[in-house]
Design a protein around this motif. Sequence first.
Motif: not given
Length: 194
Positions: A27-35, A109-111
């Motif tokens: 959920h945090e990854i979805i929220e913090r990354n616009d595209d 953006t590589c996580i």
Amino acid sequence: MSQAGVAAGKVVLDGEAIDRTLSRIAHEIIERNDDLYEVALVGIHRRGVPLAQRLRRLIAERAGVELALGQLDITFYRDDVHVRAGEAPLHAQPVVRSTTLEFPLEGMTCILVDDVLYTGRTIRAAVEALFDYGRPARVQLAVLADRGHRELPIRPHYVGKNLPTSRDERIQVQLVEVDEVDGVLLIATAEEDH
């Protein structure tokens, strides 16, 4: 969890808690990354790979976007691995696994995904390895557990659980994909002679 796993240490996260933790990180990854089409999850061998796969599945379920997925072997980037050609090894030789990055890194953006963040040396090696394959726009870090004791200035963007430990303890992550059971254990190790 097996009796052997429980006997070996204190369970700090069981399978259900790991699922909840990964759900929150997704959920945090979805929220913090616009595209999300420009985001890739890169699991660090060994247990970071199945964690990245799980996060990818959770993000796809929630956002309808299947992130690019890679896996990174950092064996020869570590500063504590000694490989000697032609002579008997002084230390146990590392197990080399595959690196798979089947997408262009440029602009992404590589996580980086790993199980436990400790000194930061694994992540330093992972960043170095990643940049040998290309130059992503940003690199973020997601870890299931952060146990402290950093030796390098590295801080995760996404943390499942902060688990302050002493140096006489270790965190052992068990994942179904590798260990046939899900759990995070806090294990007291025997004190070494100083």
